[in-house]
Design a protein around this motif. Structure first.
Motif, PDB file in Angstrom:
ATOM      1  N   SER A 161       0.828  -1.203   0.000  1.00 17.06           N
ATOM      2  CA  SER A 161       0.000   0.000   0.000  1.00 17.06           C
ATOM      3  C   SER A 161       0.868   1.261   0.000  1.00 17.06           C
ATOM      4  O   SER A 161       0.582   2.236  -0.707  1.00 17.06           O
ATOM      5  CB  SER A 161      -0.926  -0.014   1.221  1.00 17.06           C
ATOM      6  N   THR A 220      -4.059  11.373   2.267  1.00 20.86           N
ATOM      7  CA  THR A 220      -3.524  10.585   3.369  1.00 20.86           C
ATOM      8  C   THR A 220      -4.187  11.045   4.661  1.00 20.86           C
ATOM      9  O   THR A 220      -4.678  12.179   4.743  1.00 20.86           O
ATOM     10  CB  THR A 220      -1.995  10.760   3.510  1.00 20.86           C
ATOM     11  N   ALA A 238     -11.754   3.051   6.337  1.00 17.04           N
ATOM     12  CA  ALA A 238     -10.595   2.156   6.263  1.00 17.04           C
ATOM     13  C   ALA A 238     -10.275   1.772   4.824  1.00 17.04           C
ATOM     14  O   ALA A 238      -9.125   1.490   4.483  1.00 17.04           O
ATOM     15  CB  ALA A 238     -10.844   0.912   7.100  1.00 17.04           C
ATOM     16  N   GLN A 239     -11.294   1.760   3.964  1.00 20.74           N
ATOM     17  CA  GLN A 239     -11.096   1.353   2.579  1.00 20.74           C
ATOM     18  C   GLN A 239     -10.864   2.532   1.632  1.00 20.74           C
ATOM     19  O   GLN A 239     -10.632   2.334   0.432  1.00 20.74           O
ATOM     20  CB  GLN A 239     -12.304   0.538   2.113  1.00 20.74           C
ATOM     21  N   TRP A 297      -8.582   5.161   0.037  1.00 26.78           N
ATOM     22  CA  TRP A 297      -7.134   5.328  -0.101  1.00 26.78           C
ATOM     23  C   TRP A 297      -6.657   6.609   0.569  1.00 26.78           C
ATOM     24  O   TRP A 297      -5.611   6.624   1.247  1.00 26.78           O
ATOM     25  CB  TRP A 297      -6.749   5.359  -1.582  1.00 26.78           C
ATOM     26  N   ARG A 308      -5.916   6.544   4.417  1.00 27.94           N
ATOM     27  CA  ARG A 308      -4.948   5.609   4.980  1.00 27.94           C
ATOM     28  C   ARG A 308      -3.758   6.363   5.566  1.00 27.94           C
ATOM     29  O   ARG A 308      -3.428   7.482   5.168  1.00 27.94           O
ATOM     30  CB  ARG A 308      -4.497   4.602   3.925  1.00 27.94           C
ATOM     31  N   TYR A 330      -0.493   7.031   5.553  1.00 27.46           N
ATOM     32  CA  TYR A 330       0.812   7.067   4.903  1.00 27.46           C
ATOM     33  C   TYR A 330       1.747   8.091   5.535  1.00 27.46           C
ATOM     34  O   TYR A 330       2.970   7.948   5.478  1.00 27.46           O
ATOM     35  CB  TYR A 330       0.657   7.402   3.418  1.00 27.46           C
ATOM     36  N   SER A 351      -0.773   8.415  11.301  1.00 28.32           N
ATOM     37  CA  SER A 351      -1.286   7.058  11.531  1.00 28.32           C
ATOM     38  C   SER A 351      -2.385   7.139  12.572  1.00 28.32           C
ATOM     39  O   SER A 351      -2.395   8.055  13.397  1.00 28.32           O
ATOM     40  CB  SER A 351      -0.178   6.107  12.005  1.00 28.32           C
ATOM     41  N   GLU A 389       3.059   0.527   6.876  1.00 26.04           N
ATOM     42  CA  GLU A 389       2.334   1.247   5.841  1.00 26.04           C
ATOM     43  C   GLU A 389       2.557   2.743   5.956  1.00 26.04           C
ATOM     44  O   GLU A 389       2.558   3.461   4.959  1.00 26.04           O
ATOM     45  CB  GLU A 389       0.835   0.952   5.925  1.00 26.04           C
TER      46      GLU A 389
END
Length: 601
Positions: A57, A263, A355-356, A358, A361, A363, A366, A460
């Motif tokens: 990812s 992100t 969560a799904q 992009w 996420r 990156y 966190s 990730e």
């Protein structure tokens, strides 16, 4: 997230949309020929498959961020991407071009502006906008204008206060931690650096700052710059203490600064900063939807790539809004049932839709360290457990852990067992205790480096990967010298109070306990007077003093003041009284150490 979702090409189509040309070669050098930026080093990310040493990812994110060059966002709005950590936006006006967020370094900003001009003509820079006071959004300003250029420089209210707080007061510590944040010392490649999630890396050229000349103080404030109407939205306390978005009504283009990127961002960056407010962050994104959502055909930011189309814009912004609200509210909910920050970080889960996504996420930020930041914002460093109220510092802790485990060799054997069992987190903690107890123990350093490398290769979050890998690098090699230094133009941007504050934080308190002295400073070009006094190890100053008596009186200009504080001496400066006072004061100052140890004592 299923494997098939990695084949979603929408982001790749957006990242390539509007491409005009790339910088070839993708290398920027300073006047001495030193390379300060090399985007070509990351080009393999766009063609090679994800190796076993990189989270797939994160590799995908790196492939998106590695694209570089000049891009058209919409009619009259262009971006330079991939030539520094941030994007530089260029808004075409009636006479020239308005530059937004001129990168980290003068060299990369100049290269980006040159690339634009080769394809759009020799348009002069008619205004500069800083969206917020992080160095990757103002540091390259000297590459697009000079200090004497009479163009408006626009920034949010309190910009200078926070630019100085982060980049001068705590600048040495933040830049040193930033070396870990970016894995500056580790080689680029599948085993090492593959980017920062927000961009590829930070350039290492000349950093400067020209102070703003026009402040934005309220949402809805409109300014016409080179014939272009800008409508501003104030967003203080979000990604930076002073930040702003803006909308271009005639272009139907919304700039979200760094408040909505592809992100999950940081609520507390690992390089160090003030804790950000997830609650207001979410609310300002919602306000942007309310103010501009029905009018925007494209939304873009100072990092990553734009999003086009009304429905997709609203989905993107609402998911970003919900992301920060969810982390804030759930952390508070769990905090109020007795969970500590570390416990919340282990237990919290994002809703499936977030969560799904992009762009949601982790990156760069966190979920784990963001909810710990929410806890810190409300509760501080102490988790309430009295056993944690007065713990030993790391070296003393390490010595006691090693003694309790029966010596360094037995502790190392236990750490190896945890590593072999796959418990890398505790193996790292235990090996770190050994390293702090016995810094020269080669076996402990090697094991800790190996464990940190494995943790990095699985992460990730790019900044986690970078911290792990830079720590491993410095366990095996000498400390990487911090390459980024603040240019003299950064110093010249300081107010007198900020310059004196910068002096005060360098006073070695214990050595100054018994010293008492006073200096009267008459700043002739500003018509300002300050009285400075050292007592009890604290250097105090204040303007317009009632009492103008002092051990030493100095009459000088602000440039002479900055030169004096920079070590140039009293030549040309009018003085009255005991000049030895100045020598005594300067002798009490500590020099910051930009290369202090982090992963070792």
């Amino acid at each position: 997230m299923t494997d098939t979702s990695f084949q979603d090409m929408t982001d790749f189509e957006d990242a390539d949309r509007g491409f005009v040309t790339a910088l070839k070669p993708g290398v920027v050098k300073d006047a001495s020929g030193r390379v300060v930026w090399d985007s070509d080093a990351f080009a393999h990310l766009m063609s090679d498959p994800a190796p076993a040493t990189v989270n797939p990812s994160l590799w995908r994110q790196g492939a998106l961020c590695a694209r570089q060059g000049l891009y058209e966002v919409t009619d009259g709005v262009y971006q330079i991407r991939g030539l520094d950590l941030s994007n530089m936006t260029l808004v075409e006006g009636e006479r020239g071009v308005v530059v937004v967020d001129p990168l980290v370094s003068a060299e990369t900003a100049a290269a980006g502006l040159g690339l634009y001009r080769r394809h759009r003509g020799e348009r002069p820079v008619t205004a500069v906008i800083y969206t917020h006071p992080h160095i990757d959004h103002f540091g390259g300003v000297m590459g697009v204008i000079g200090e004497g250029d009479e163009v408006p420089i626009v920034a949010p209210e309190h910009f200078m206060r926070h630019a100085v707080s982060e980049n001068v007061y705590a600048g040495t510590a933040m830049i040193r931690r930033g070396m870990y944040f970016s894995a500056f010392g580790t080689p680029v490649g599948p085993e090492g650096q593959i980017g920062m999630g927000l961009g590829m890396a930070t350039s290492s050229g000349s950093v400067g700052l020209i102070p703003p000349t026009l402040e934005i103080t309220r949402t809805g404030q409109e300014e016409v710059l080179d014939g272009v109407r800008f409508v501003f939205q104030m967003t203080p306390g979000t990604e930076a203490p002073a930040e702003m978005n803006f909308f271009l009504p005639e272009r139907r283009a919304l700039c979200m600064a760094e408040n909505a990127c592809h992100t999950l961002h940081n609520l507390l960056t690992l390089r160090g900063a003030q804790v950000r407010d997830a609650r207001v962050w979410s609310r300002y994104i919602n306000e942007a939807i309310e103010l501009f959502g029905d009018s925007a055909d494209v939304v873009y930011a100072s990092h990553h790539w734009p999003v086009w189309g009304r429905e997709r814009i609203l989905t993107f912004l609402s998911e970003q809004r919900d992301l920060y609200a969810y982390l804030h509210d759930q952390a508070l909910r769990m905090m109020n049932t007795g969970y500590t920050g570390i416990e919340i970080a282990e237990a919290i889960e994002l809703p499936p839709a977030l969560a799904q996504a992009w762009h949601a996420r982790g990156y760069y930020g966190s979920v784990s360290h963001d909810v710990k930041a929410v806890y810190q914002r409300y509760m501080g460093w102490f988790d309430g457990n009295p056993a944690h109220l007065w713990q030993h510092p790391p070296q003393a802790q390490g010595e006691r852990y090693v003694r309790a485990l029966g010596g360094a060799e037995k502790a190392l054997e236990a750490a190896r067992e945890f590593a072999a069992d796959g418990d890398l987190r505790f193996a790292a903690e235990l090996a770190s205790h050994i390293v702090f107890a016995a810094p020269e123990h080669r076996g402990a350093r090697d094991l800790l480096a190996d464990v940190l490398t494995r943790l990095g290769h699985g992460a990730e979050c790019s900044t986690w990967r970078n911290f792990f890998l830079q720590g491993a690098h410095e366990l095996r090699n000498p400390i990487t010298h911090t390459a980024i230094a603040l240019a003299s133009s950064m110093t010249s941007a300081l107010s007198v109070t900020q310059a004196f504050d910068s002096l005060a934080i360098r006073v070695n308190g214990p050595r100054a306990w018994a010293e008492r002295l006073s200096i009267l400073w008459r700043i002739t070009d500003l018509a300002e007077t300050y009285r400075m006094e050292l007592s009890n190890g604290a250097l105090i100053h204040h303007p317009d003093p009632k009492d103008t008596r002092a051990d030493l009186t100095l009459t000088l200009t602000k440039p002479q003041l900055l030169g004096l504080l920079g070590g140039r001496g009293l030549d040309g400066i009018e003085h009255e009284g005991d000049v030895g006072v100045l020598t005594r004061l300067l002798g009490l100052l500590d020099e910051p150490d930009p290369d202090f140890a982090i992963v070792t004592p």
